[in-house]
Write a protein that holds these residues in place. Sequence first.
Motif, PDB file in Angstrom:
ATOM      1  N   UNK A  53       0.820  -1.216   0.000  1.00  0.00           N
ATOM      2  CA  UNK A  53       0.000   0.000   0.000  1.00  0.00           C
ATOM      3  C   UNK A  53       0.852   1.262   0.000  1.00  0.00           C
ATOM      4  N   UNK A  54       2.106   1.161   0.481  1.00  0.00           N
ATOM      5  CA  UNK A  54       2.946   2.346   0.627  1.00  0.00           C
ATOM      6  C   UNK A  54       4.095   2.412  -0.376  1.00  0.00           C
ATOM      7  N   UNK A  55       4.442   1.287  -0.990  1.00  0.00           N
ATOM      8  CA  UNK A  55       5.593   1.258  -1.900  1.00  0.00           C
ATOM      9  C   UNK A  55       5.151   1.007  -3.332  1.00  0.00           C
ATOM     10  N   UNK A  56       6.016   1.381  -4.249  1.00  0.00           N
ATOM     11  CA  UNK A  56       5.804   1.096  -5.666  1.00  0.00           C
ATOM     12  C   UNK A  56       5.862  -0.428  -5.857  1.00  0.00           C
ATOM     13  N   UNK A  57       4.918  -1.037  -6.558  1.00  0.00           N
ATOM     14  CA  UNK A  57       4.920  -2.490  -6.750  1.00  0.00           C
ATOM     15  C   UNK A  57       6.188  -3.032  -7.418  1.00  0.00           C
ATOM     16  N   UNK A  58       6.904  -2.181  -8.144  1.00  0.00           N
ATOM     17  CA  UNK A  58       8.147  -2.621  -8.794  1.00  0.00           C
ATOM     18  C   UNK A  58       9.211  -2.987  -7.765  1.00  0.00           C
ATOM     19  N   UNK A  59       9.148  -2.410  -6.571  1.00  0.00           N
ATOM     20  CA  UNK A  59      10.145  -2.651  -5.539  1.00  0.00           C
ATOM     21  C   UNK A  59       9.910  -3.932  -4.753  1.00  0.00           C
ATOM     22  N   UNK A  60       8.728  -4.500  -4.828  1.00  0.00           N
ATOM     23  CA  UNK A  60       8.368  -5.646  -3.991  1.00  0.00           C
ATOM     24  C   UNK A  60       8.500  -6.934  -4.799  1.00  0.00           C
ATOM     25  N   UNK A  61       9.332  -7.848  -4.310  1.00  0.00           N
ATOM     26  CA  UNK A  61       9.584  -9.117  -5.000  1.00  0.00           C
ATOM     27  C   UNK A  61       9.282 -10.322  -4.137  1.00  0.00           C
ATOM     28  N   UNK A  62       8.408 -10.186  -3.162  1.00  0.00           N
ATOM     29  CA  UNK A  62       8.054 -11.332  -2.304  1.00  0.00           C
ATOM     30  C   UNK A  62       6.659 -11.816  -2.648  1.00  0.00           C
TER      31      UNK A  62
END
Length: 98
Positions: free
Chosen positions: A89-98
Amino acid sequence: MAIVWGFITFLNTINFWGTYWEVTPQGLFESRGLFVRRVIPYNLIQDVSPDDSPRGKQDNSRIRVSILRSEPLLARPVEYERFVSALEQHLDPVLIHV
């Protein structure tokens, strides 16, 4: 000498068992025992991925958060799915790899 070693062991135990992470509106909050508390602003987070260390490969609930100008944060949240969805909800989806 035994009292000193007992105190050192107590402090190490407090830091290990008292560590938790929380997603707040200001950033990722980390609390380590009684002494260390910090908020990592979302704009400093570069990547969120599974922990690729040998210990992290054994435990799938460990998350590595890469931080700009700092060592990565290794988090092991109690509620893994809820923690990741709050980060989404707080970060750009490109940064999340889990």
